[in-house]
Design a protein around this motif. Sequence first.
Motif, short mmCIF file in Angstrom:
data_model
loop_
_atom_site.label_atom_id
_atom_site.label_comp_id
_atom_site.label_asym_id
_atom_site.label_seq_id
_atom_site.Cartn_x
_atom_site.Cartn_y
_atom_site.Cartn_z
N LYS A 48 0.86 -1.18 0.00
CA LYS A 48 0.00 0.00 0.00
C LYS A 48 0.90 1.23 0.00
O LYS A 48 1.55 1.55 1.00
N ILE A 49 0.94 1.92 -1.13
CA ILE A 49 1.81 3.08 -1.32
C ILE A 49 0.94 4.30 -1.57
O ILE A 49 0.17 4.33 -2.53
N LYS A 50 1.06 5.29 -0.67
CA LYS A 50 0.26 6.51 -0.75
C LYS A 50 -1.23 6.21 -0.83
O LYS A 50 -1.98 6.80 -1.61
N GLY A 51 -1.64 5.22 -0.04
CA GLY A 51 -3.06 4.88 0.06
C GLY A 51 -3.59 4.02 -1.07
O GLY A 51 -4.80 3.77 -1.13
N LYS A 52 -2.69 3.53 -1.96
CA LYS A 52 -3.13 2.74 -3.11
C LYS A 52 -2.36 1.43 -3.15
O LYS A 52 -1.14 1.41 -2.95
N TRP A 53 -3.06 0.32 -3.42
CA TRP A 53 -2.41 -0.98 -3.50
C TRP A 53 -1.77 -1.14 -4.87
O TRP A 53 -2.44 -1.01 -5.90
N LEU A 54 -0.47 -1.44 -4.88
CA LEU A 54 0.30 -1.59 -6.11
C LEU A 54 1.07 -2.90 -6.08
O LEU A 54 1.48 -3.37 -5.01
N VAL A 55 1.29 -3.48 -7.27
CA VAL A 55 2.06 -4.72 -7.39
C VAL A 55 3.54 -4.38 -7.35
O VAL A 55 4.02 -3.57 -8.15
#
Length: 268
Positions: free
Chosen positions: A229-236
Amino acid sequence: MTAKDSQTPVEPDEETEETLAETPKPKRKRRVRVIEVIDDEDLDDVLEAIEQEEEEEKPKKKPLPEVNKKEPEPSAASPLQGNPKNMAILAVILIALFASLAVWQWRTAASEASKTSDRESVSKAAAAYGDVSFNYNASNYQAQMTKAQEVMGGDLLESYKTNTVPNMGKMFTENPQINLSSKTNQVFVGNVDGKFATAVISVDINATLKAGQAPVAQPASLIRLALAKIKGKWLVTQMYASGQKDGAQNQAPLPTVPSPTPTQKPKN
């Protein structure tokens, strides 16, 4: 009247004699004291007998009639009852207790809702990666590379920018007939702890290598993903082919596609 006359007894008349005859003479009580010399042991028996006779002669008190009176049950009155100050303290304690309970329930519900929301977000991010990372052709590869970078983060994004972006244009310029497509058909979300998560996606991949040739299908290809979770967003942030160890990460988000063999010109 002479002294002689005063000393002469007067004879009673008949009525007086009858009255005196009818009046009973009072009986004289005679008390006889008997003194007997007795031993000390006999004296004790005599004294006990006298005491017993005196007790028997005393008037006995009639027992009062029994009245069935129910004993009042002890009231379990609270020490706070009837005291306004104590009642106010009790009210404050109850309000604080209910407020704490409400806060706990709210936090529990918020935590459960947050976990559910995170799992749904992880599932969407993983599915989006499978839809764009293996979906390129000569006409859309630039737009697809932008979409792919939006669902990546960390080491995977850095590797994609370094290795894939510079070579993608060259590959489609030399081989414009190549057509790659992918579609996520299922997502399995693993551990989610608020900052990191794992997932496995099942992706149907099709690759057309030559013009007019049937596409090569790779259905239900399993790919393991690590997300953050980076800056409130889930990223691969990492990806691995099914059965591949974590140390052998495939940094290139394109399947291995053999380049088409150019047709040799006949010799003169």
